[in-house]
Design an enzyme around this catalytic site. Structure first.
Site, PDB file in Angstrom:
ATOM      1  N   SER A  10       0.843  -1.198   0.000  1.00 47.17           N
ATOM      2  CA  SER A  10       0.000   0.000   0.000  1.00 47.17           C
ATOM      3  C   SER A  10       0.875   1.243   0.000  1.00 47.17           C
ATOM      4  O   SER A  10       1.631   1.482   0.949  1.00 47.17           O
ATOM      5  CB  SER A  10      -0.887   0.014   1.252  1.00 47.17           C
ATOM      6  OG  SER A  10      -1.451   1.307   1.410  1.00 47.17           O
ATOM      7  N   HIS A  33      -1.200  -1.298  -4.203  1.00 51.97           N
ATOM      8  CA  HIS A  33      -2.479  -1.051  -3.535  1.00 51.97           C
ATOM      9  C   HIS A  33      -2.638   0.458  -3.362  1.00 51.97           C
ATOM     10  O   HIS A  33      -1.810   1.108  -2.721  1.00 51.97           O
ATOM     11  CB  HIS A  33      -2.505  -1.773  -2.189  1.00 51.97           C
ATOM     12  CG  HIS A  33      -3.819  -1.710  -1.487  1.00 51.97           C
ATOM     13  ND1 HIS A  33      -4.914  -2.481  -1.852  1.00 51.97           N
ATOM     14  CD2 HIS A  33      -4.230  -0.953  -0.436  1.00 51.97           C
ATOM     15  CE1 HIS A  33      -5.933  -2.209  -1.054  1.00 51.97           C
ATOM     16  NE2 HIS A  33      -5.546  -1.283  -0.187  1.00 51.97           N
ATOM     17  N   ASP A  35      -4.966   3.396  -2.014  1.00 54.75           N
ATOM     18  CA  ASP A  35      -6.045   3.673  -1.064  1.00 54.75           C
ATOM     19  C   ASP A  35      -6.670   5.044  -1.308  1.00 54.75           C
ATOM     20  O   ASP A  35      -6.025   6.074  -1.110  1.00 54.75           O
ATOM     21  CB  ASP A  35      -5.482   3.648   0.364  1.00 54.75           C
ATOM     22  CG  ASP A  35      -5.206   2.240   0.861  1.00 54.75           C
ATOM     23  OD1 ASP A  35      -6.108   1.390   0.758  1.00 54.75           O
ATOM     24  OD2 ASP A  35      -4.093   2.006   1.350  1.00 54.75           O
ATOM     25  N   MET A  37      -9.325   7.703  -0.060  1.00 53.84           N
ATOM     26  CA  MET A  37     -10.124   8.073   1.122  1.00 53.84           C
ATOM     27  C   MET A  37     -10.758   9.442   0.886  1.00 53.84           C
ATOM     28  O   MET A  37     -10.087  10.349   0.391  1.00 53.84           O
ATOM     29  CB  MET A  37      -9.222   8.158   2.347  1.00 53.84           C
ATOM     30  CG  MET A  37      -8.469   6.878   2.637  1.00 53.84           C
ATOM     31  SD  MET A  37      -7.454   7.092   4.110  1.00 53.84           S
ATOM     32  CE  MET A  37      -6.660   5.501   4.196  1.00 53.84           C
ATOM     33  N   HIS A  66      -8.490   0.702  -3.940  1.00 54.40           N
ATOM     34  CA  HIS A  66      -9.409   0.418  -2.830  1.00 54.40           C
ATOM     35  C   HIS A  66     -10.141   1.724  -2.507  1.00 54.40           C
ATOM     36  O   HIS A  66      -9.557   2.647  -1.955  1.00 54.40           O
ATOM     37  CB  HIS A  66      -8.571  -0.086  -1.639  1.00 54.40           C
ATOM     38  CG  HIS A  66      -9.315  -0.207  -0.351  1.00 54.40           C
ATOM     39  ND1 HIS A  66      -8.680  -0.304   0.872  1.00 54.40           N
ATOM     40  CD2 HIS A  66     -10.654  -0.256  -0.075  1.00 54.40           C
ATOM     41  CE1 HIS A  66      -9.573  -0.398   1.831  1.00 54.40           C
ATOM     42  NE2 HIS A  66     -10.778  -0.363   1.294  1.00 54.40           N
ATOM     43  N   MET A  68     -12.364   3.859  -0.486  1.00 59.67           N
ATOM     44  CA  MET A  68     -13.016   4.089   0.819  1.00 59.67           C
ATOM     45  C   MET A  68     -13.789   5.391   0.699  1.00 59.67           C
ATOM     46  O   MET A  68     -13.401   6.431   1.251  1.00 59.67           O
ATOM     47  CB  MET A  68     -11.945   4.174   1.925  1.00 59.67           C
ATOM     48  CG  MET A  68     -11.317   2.835   2.240  1.00 59.67           C
ATOM     49  SD  MET A  68      -9.759   2.998   3.149  1.00 59.67           S
ATOM     50  CE  MET A  68      -8.631   3.135   1.778  1.00 59.67           C
ATOM     51  N   MET A 137     -11.428  -6.199   5.360  1.00 58.42           N
ATOM     52  CA  MET A 137     -10.626  -5.269   6.171  1.00 58.42           C
ATOM     53  C   MET A 137     -10.333  -5.931   7.510  1.00 58.42           C
ATOM     54  O   MET A 137     -11.238  -6.453   8.169  1.00 58.42           O
ATOM     55  CB  MET A 137     -11.375  -3.956   6.415  1.00 58.42           C
ATOM     56  CG  MET A 137     -11.552  -3.073   5.195  1.00 58.42           C
ATOM     57  SD  MET A 137     -10.039  -2.683   4.309  1.00 58.42           S
ATOM     58  CE  MET A 137      -9.064  -1.847   5.571  1.00 58.42           C
ATOM     59  N   ASP A 175      -6.561  -6.677   4.355  1.00 56.90           N
ATOM     60  CA  ASP A 175      -5.946  -5.337   4.388  1.00 56.90           C
ATOM     61  C   ASP A 175      -5.953  -4.779   5.800  1.00 56.90           C
ATOM     62  O   ASP A 175      -7.024  -4.546   6.369  1.00 56.90           O
ATOM     63  CB  ASP A 175      -6.756  -4.431   3.446  1.00 56.90           C
ATOM     64  CG  ASP A 175      -6.176  -3.040   3.305  1.00 56.90           C
ATOM     65  OD1 ASP A 175      -5.113  -2.761   3.903  1.00 56.90           O
ATOM     66  OD2 ASP A 175      -6.800  -2.234   2.588  1.00 56.90           O
TER      67      ASP A 175
HETATM   68  C1  DX5 Z   1      -6.322   1.354   5.683  1.00 58.93           C
HETATM   69  C2  DX5 Z   1      -5.880   1.106   4.259  1.00 58.93           C
HETATM   70  C3  DX5 Z   1      -4.764   0.129   4.190  1.00 58.93           C
HETATM   71  C4  DX5 Z   1      -3.472   0.571   4.836  1.00 58.93           C
HETATM   72  C5  DX5 Z   1      -2.732  -0.644   5.283  1.00 58.93           C
HETATM   73  O1  DX5 Z   1      -7.492   2.054   5.691  1.00 58.93           O
HETATM   74  O2  DX5 Z   1      -6.942   0.589   3.485  1.00 58.93           O
HETATM   75  O3  DX5 Z   1      -4.530  -0.304   2.849  1.00 58.93           O
HETATM   76  O4  DX5 Z   1      -2.668   1.340   3.989  1.00 58.93           O
HETATM   77  O5  DX5 Z   1      -1.629  -0.268   6.024  1.00 58.93           O
HETATM   78  P1  DX5 Z   1      -0.900  -1.252   7.053  1.00 58.93           P
HETATM   79  O6  DX5 Z   1      -0.420  -2.435   6.269  1.00 58.93           O
HETATM   80  O7  DX5 Z   1       0.210  -0.409   7.571  1.00 58.93           O
HETATM   81  O8  DX5 Z   1      -1.888  -1.642   8.108  1.00 58.93           O
HETATM   82 ZN    ZN Z   2      -6.502  -0.456   1.534  1.00 58.13          ZN
END
Ligand code: DX5
Ligand code: ZN
Length: 225
Positions: A10, A33, A35, A37, A66, A68, A137, A175
């Site tokens: 990620s 990956h 993310d 948000m 991903h 969110m 998750m 994840d």
């Molecule tokens: C959290 C993200 C993850 C995050 C994982 O909301 O969706 O992808 O980056 O990070 P680690 O591996 O550090 O928990």
């Molecule tokens: Zn993620």
């Protein structure tokens, strides 16, 4: 039984000032990956469409986006069009999951759904045949570097049972909080795609961290009957 364990570092945990080098450092991984948000579905903001376009063009491996976000109906297709090879969205965020999945697939990308830690596997009942990936998750989404929630193991086993019962084999991604100490158990319980933020980008050698996670994950995979 899936062929191998895939590793998806990620980039939320990467050094943003050296993103090109960071991407090159994980060229031996299986996905980047990415993310997304929105500050609404989760209490944090990260990256959007423009950065994805550049990363998809530059990355040596496929991009796993991903989302969110509260409105995947409006945005999921745009992430597919921007170059994400896999687009996953939260099942909690839309009552129209089949429509969103079809929209992503119509762009030629793969499509999957994500479940928060408190969302039951039964929420996949009507959709499990239609997904390329299920992402469970193992932390509440919004931040990297959180601790793995142990209830994920039971959900992974329930998900494996559901897939067996229906005769489907989507990719099963986990994840949040996965590192060398727990990746074998996570894969033994049913995961075959591992997201790793801090455990890859916090390591001195990112490529070696990817290899180590894959090797340990394979041990878990081998324990499955
Ligand atoms: C959290 C993200 C993850 C995050 C994982 O909301 O969706 O992808 O980056 O990070 P680690 O591996 O550090 O928990
Ligand atoms: Zn993620």
């Amino acid at each position: 039984m899936p062929e191998d364990v895939k590793i998806a570092p990620s980039i939320l945990a990467a050094n943003f000032l050296q993103l090109g080098d960071e991407l090159d450092s994980i060229a031996n991984a299986d996905y980047v990956h990415y993310d997304v948000m929105d500050g609404h579905f989760v209490p944090n903001l990260s990256f959007g469409l423009d950065m994805l376009r550049q990363i998809a063009a530059a990355a040596p491996i496929p991009v796993d986006a991903h989302l969110m976000i509260s409105n995947p109906d409006d945005y999921a297709v745009r992430y597919a069009q921007a170059g994400a090879d896999m687009v996953t969205f939260h099942i909690e965020a839309t009552p129209h999951a089949h429509r969103v999945l079809s929209g992503i697939k119509d762009c030629g990308s793969q499509a999957g759904v994500v479940l928060c830690p408190s969302t039951p596997i039964s929420s996949l009942d009507a959709i499990i045949e239609d997904v390329d990936m299920v992402l469970l998750m193992s932390v509440n989404p919004g931040y990297g570097g959180q601790s793995f929630i142990d209830g994920t193991y039971r959900k992974l086993r329930q998900l494996a049972d559901l897939c067996d019962e229906r005769g489907v084999q989507p990719l099963i991604e986990v994840d949040g909080g996965v590192a060398a100490h727990n990746v074998e158990e996570v894969c033994a319980a049913g995961a075959n795609v591992i997201v790793a933020g801090s455990s890859v980008f916090g390591a001195p050698n990112h490529g070696a961290a990817v290899e180590q996670l894959r090797e340990l994950g394979r041990r878990g995979l081998a324990r499955r009957s």
